[in-house]
Design a protein around this motif. Structure first.
Motif, PDB file in Angstrom:
ATOM      1  N   LEU A  24       0.838  -1.197   0.000  1.00 17.80           N
ATOM      2  CA  LEU A  24       0.000   0.000   0.000  1.00 17.80           C
ATOM      3  C   LEU A  24       0.875   1.251   0.000  1.00 17.80           C
ATOM      4  N   PRO A  25       0.311   2.408  -0.375  1.00 23.28           N
ATOM      5  CA  PRO A  25       1.115   3.627  -0.422  1.00 23.28           C
ATOM      6  C   PRO A  25       1.795   3.978   0.903  1.00 23.28           C
ATOM      7  N   ASP A  26       1.198   3.581   2.030  1.00 21.72           N
ATOM      8  CA  ASP A  26       1.801   3.901   3.326  1.00 21.72           C
ATOM      9  C   ASP A  26       2.803   2.842   3.783  1.00 21.72           C
ATOM     10  N   GLY A  27       3.100   1.863   2.909  1.00 18.09           N
ATOM     11  CA  GLY A  27       4.095   0.856   3.228  1.00 18.09           C
ATOM     12  C   GLY A  27       3.542  -0.408   3.842  1.00 18.09           C
ATOM     13  N   ARG A  28       2.283  -0.396   4.229  1.00 20.58           N
ATOM     14  CA  ARG A  28       1.690  -1.603   4.784  1.00 20.58           C
ATOM     15  C   ARG A  28       1.340  -2.578   3.654  1.00 20.58           C
ATOM     16  N   TRP A  29       0.952  -3.788   4.059  1.00 21.09           N
ATOM     17  CA  TRP A  29       0.620  -4.828   3.090  1.00 21.09           C
ATOM     18  C   TRP A  29      -0.847  -5.234   3.203  1.00 21.09           C
ATOM     19  N   ARG A  30      -1.477  -5.413   2.040  1.00 21.02           N
ATOM     20  CA  ARG A  30      -2.867  -5.895   1.985  1.00 21.02           C
ATOM     21  C   ARG A  30      -2.876  -7.312   1.419  1.00 21.02           C
ATOM     22  N   ALA A  31      -3.612  -8.192   2.081  1.00 18.42           N
ATOM     23  CA  ALA A  31      -3.730  -9.577   1.638  1.00 18.42           C
ATOM     24  C   ALA A  31      -5.031  -9.782   0.878  1.00 18.42           C
ATOM     25  N   ASP A  32      -4.951 -10.538  -0.203  1.00 16.48           N
ATOM     26  CA  ASP A  32      -6.141 -10.886  -0.978  1.00 16.48           C
ATOM     27  C   ASP A  32      -6.017 -12.335  -1.438  1.00 16.48           C
ATOM     28  N   CYS A  33      -7.101 -12.881  -1.926  1.00 11.15           N
ATOM     29  CA  CYS A  33      -7.110 -14.252  -2.429  1.00 11.15           C
ATOM     30  C   CYS A  33      -7.666 -14.259  -3.855  1.00 11.15           C
ATOM     31  N   THR A  34      -6.796 -14.007  -4.830  1.00 10.79           N
ATOM     32  CA  THR A  34      -7.240 -14.052  -6.222  1.00 10.79           C
ATOM     33  C   THR A  34      -7.356 -15.485  -6.726  1.00 10.79           C
ATOM     34  N   ASP A  35      -6.998 -16.476  -5.896  1.00  5.68           N
ATOM     35  CA  ASP A  35      -7.258 -17.863  -6.273  1.00  5.68           C
ATOM     36  C   ASP A  35      -8.751 -18.086  -6.528  1.00  5.68           C
ATOM     37  N   ILE A  36      -9.589 -17.336  -5.848  1.00  2.00           N
ATOM     38  CA  ILE A  36     -11.040 -17.444  -6.071  1.00  2.00           C
ATOM     39  C   ILE A  36     -11.366 -17.060  -7.504  1.00  2.00           C
ATOM     40  N   ASP A  37     -10.758 -15.976  -7.988  1.00  2.02           N
ATOM     41  CA  ASP A  37     -10.954 -15.565  -9.376  1.00  2.02           C
ATOM     42  C   ASP A  37     -10.413 -16.615 -10.333  1.00  2.02           C
ATOM     43  N   GLY A  38      -9.365 -17.311  -9.905  1.00  2.00           N
ATOM     44  CA  GLY A  38      -8.819 -18.375 -10.729  1.00  2.00           C
ATOM     45  C   GLY A  38      -9.833 -19.480 -10.965  1.00  2.00           C
ATOM     46  N   VAL A  39     -10.556 -19.846  -9.924  1.00  2.00           N
ATOM     47  CA  VAL A  39     -11.569 -20.899 -10.029  1.00  2.00           C
ATOM     48  C   VAL A  39     -12.740 -20.439 -10.891  1.00  2.00           C
ATOM     49  N   THR A  40     -13.292 -19.276 -10.578  1.00  2.00           N
ATOM     50  CA  THR A  40     -14.459 -18.812 -11.328  1.00  2.00           C
ATOM     51  C   THR A  40     -14.103 -18.513 -12.781  1.00  2.00           C
ATOM     52  N   GLY A  41     -12.942 -17.917 -12.998  1.00  2.00           N
ATOM     53  CA  GLY A  41     -12.532 -17.589 -14.362  1.00  2.00           C
ATOM     54  C   GLY A  41     -12.271 -18.823 -15.190  1.00  2.00           C
ATOM     55  N   THR A  50      -8.389 -26.389 -16.382  1.00  2.00           N
ATOM     56  CA  THR A  50      -7.081 -26.886 -15.963  1.00  2.00           C
ATOM     57  C   THR A  50      -6.413 -25.983 -14.927  1.00  2.00           C
ATOM     58  N   GLY A  51      -5.342 -26.516 -14.368  1.00  2.00           N
ATOM     59  CA  GLY A  51      -4.553 -25.721 -13.453  1.00  2.00           C
ATOM     60  C   GLY A  51      -3.952 -24.496 -14.108  1.00  2.00           C
ATOM     61  N   LEU A  52      -3.604 -24.602 -15.397  1.00  2.00           N
ATOM     62  CA  LEU A  52      -3.076 -23.438 -16.096  1.00  2.00           C
ATOM     63  C   LEU A  52      -4.163 -22.386 -16.307  1.00  2.00           C
ATOM     64  N   ASP A  53      -5.404 -22.832 -16.538  1.00  2.00           N
ATOM     65  CA  ASP A  53      -6.513 -21.873 -16.626  1.00  2.00           C
ATOM     66  C   ASP A  53      -6.654 -21.113 -15.317  1.00  2.00           C
ATOM     67  N   MET A  54      -6.614 -21.847 -14.230  1.00  2.00           N
ATOM     68  CA  MET A  54      -6.752 -21.228 -12.910  1.00  2.00           C
ATOM     69  C   MET A  54      -5.595 -20.282 -12.633  1.00  2.00           C
ATOM     70  N   LEU A  55      -4.375 -20.721 -12.971  1.00  2.00           N
ATOM     71  CA  LEU A  55      -3.202 -19.880 -12.762  1.00  2.00           C
ATOM     72  C   LEU A  55      -3.322 -18.568 -13.526  1.00  2.00           C
ATOM     73  N   LEU A  56      -3.763 -18.651 -14.776  1.00  2.00           N
ATOM     74  CA  LEU A  56      -3.897 -17.458 -15.602  1.00  2.00           C
ATOM     75  C   LEU A  56      -4.919 -16.499 -15.020  1.00  2.00           C
ATOM     76  N   HIS A  57      -6.075 -17.007 -14.663  1.00  2.00           N
ATOM     77  CA  HIS A  57      -7.142 -16.125 -14.197  1.00  2.00           C
ATOM     78  C   HIS A  57      -6.854 -15.525 -12.829  1.00  2.00           C
ATOM     79  N   GLN A  58      -6.136 -16.239 -11.961  1.00  2.00           N
ATOM     80  CA  GLN A  58      -5.781 -15.624 -10.683  1.00  2.00           C
ATOM     81  C   GLN A  58      -4.712 -14.561 -10.873  1.00  2.00           C
ATOM     82  N   ALA A  59      -3.883 -14.718 -11.907  1.00  2.00           N
ATOM     83  CA  ALA A  59      -2.812 -13.746 -12.138  1.00  2.00           C
ATOM     84  C   ALA A  59      -3.337 -12.421 -12.667  1.00  2.00           C
ATOM     85  N   PHE A  60      -4.474 -12.426 -13.345  1.00  2.00           N
ATOM     86  CA  PHE A  60      -5.036 -11.169 -13.848  1.00  2.00           C
ATOM     87  C   PHE A  60      -5.228 -10.180 -12.700  1.00  2.00           C
ATOM     88  N   GLY A  61      -5.855 -10.636 -11.635  1.00  2.00           N
ATOM     89  CA  GLY A  61      -6.104  -9.758 -10.497  1.00  2.00           C
ATOM     90  C   GLY A  61      -4.828  -9.310  -9.810  1.00  2.00           C
TER      91      GLY A  61
END
Length: 278
Positions: A97-114, A242-253
């Motif tokens: 984040l701009p103030d130096g802190r870190w934000r956690a997210d789970c784009t693996d969810i987008d990997g599954v849906t995508g 496939t796992g590559l589909d999931m990898l690709l879609h989670q990487a977009f986010g």
């Protein structure tokens, strides 16, 4: 910070991490976006080492992709956490984040849906799903299935006692979950909307004949590929994500959160030449 010009750094953390395809995806994205001077590297890092590594990173760092076994440690290390990451109990994405802190997210969810949507998912029929395995990947799969409209879940595991965490995630996302023991015949496979295999390579090979009867299958393994399950499903004419589909879609986010710009999806897809196009 993520949207600023100039040299920036990002990485994927994991152990082992040498097999990760994330560097190819992120490097292709940065090149397509004209982000010269940006670096993305694989870093060997286990769960215990992750907090200290993150603490030592300088201001040039914009984000981290986190693979096994560090996803729960990544969630714990972050000062901010998205609601979905908290609900899943794991994070595959850390954003500076701009103030130096870190934000956690789970784009693996987008990997599954995508991944499932790209392969033709258009809605539920029975509203039920069968998930093989329990753990961080299964947790994200459960969250993604809930987003796609699944309401009933069967978790098939070798050790039912270890499925309590994934069952709890299902409950948080409003799914009715049943935990059953491992059975290669995949009871109920003919009526569920989708089978999701989250187990490591080789573990679900004996389930391949039964999985071939499923309408939809997501097999998260991408090396070695194709798995016996994937081969059986494809030969039977089933829809296979496939796992590559999931990898690709989670990487977009991840790219969008690291850079502050829309992900160059075509360029990133081209970085996975062995992925079968939808």
């Amino acid at each position: 910070m993520a949207g600023e010009a100039g040299p920036r750094r990002a990485a994927v953390l994991g152990s082992p991490v040498g097999h990760s395809r994330s560097p190819a995806l992120h490097r292709a994205a940065y090149a397509a976006l004209g982000l010269t001077g940006w670096r993305y590297d694989p870093i060997e890092c286990d769960e215990a080492a992750l907090p200290g590594l993150v603490d030592r990173l300088g201001p040039e760092w914009v984000g981290l992709s986190v693979t096994m076994p560090g996803k729960r440690a990544a969630l714990a290390r972050a000062e901010q956490r998205t609601e979905r990451a908290v609900a899943v109990g794991a994070a595959n994405t850390l954003v500076r984040l701009p103030d130096g802190r870190w934000r956690a997210d789970c784009t693996d969810i987008d990997g599954v849906t995508g991944a499932l949507t790209e392969r033709g998912w258009s809605g539920t029929r029975s509203g039920a799903a069968l998930v093989l395995g329990a753990g961080a990947t299964a947790d994200a799969a459960v969250a993604g299935l809930a987003e796609l409209g699944v309401g009933q879940l069967t978790l098939m595991v070798r050790n039912p006692a270890r499925a309590a965490g994934t069952a709890a995630v299902a409950k948080r996302f409003g799914l009715a979950a049943e935990v059953v023991g491992w059975d290669p015949r995949l009871p109920g496979v003919d009526v569920v909307d989708v089978v999701v295999s989250t187990v490591p390579a080789g573990v679900a090979d004996e389930c391949a004949p039964a999985a071939a009867r499923a309408e939809f299958v997501l097999d998260v393994v991408y090396h070695p590929w194709p798995t016996p399950m994937a081969t059986a499903v494809a030969a039977a004419g089933g829809r296979l994500a496939t796992g590559l589909d999931m990898l690709l879609h989670q990487a977009f986010g991840q790219v969008e959160q690291f850079t502050g710009r829309p992900a160059p999806r075509a360029a990133m897809a081209a970085a996975l030449p062995d992925r079968v196009p939808a």
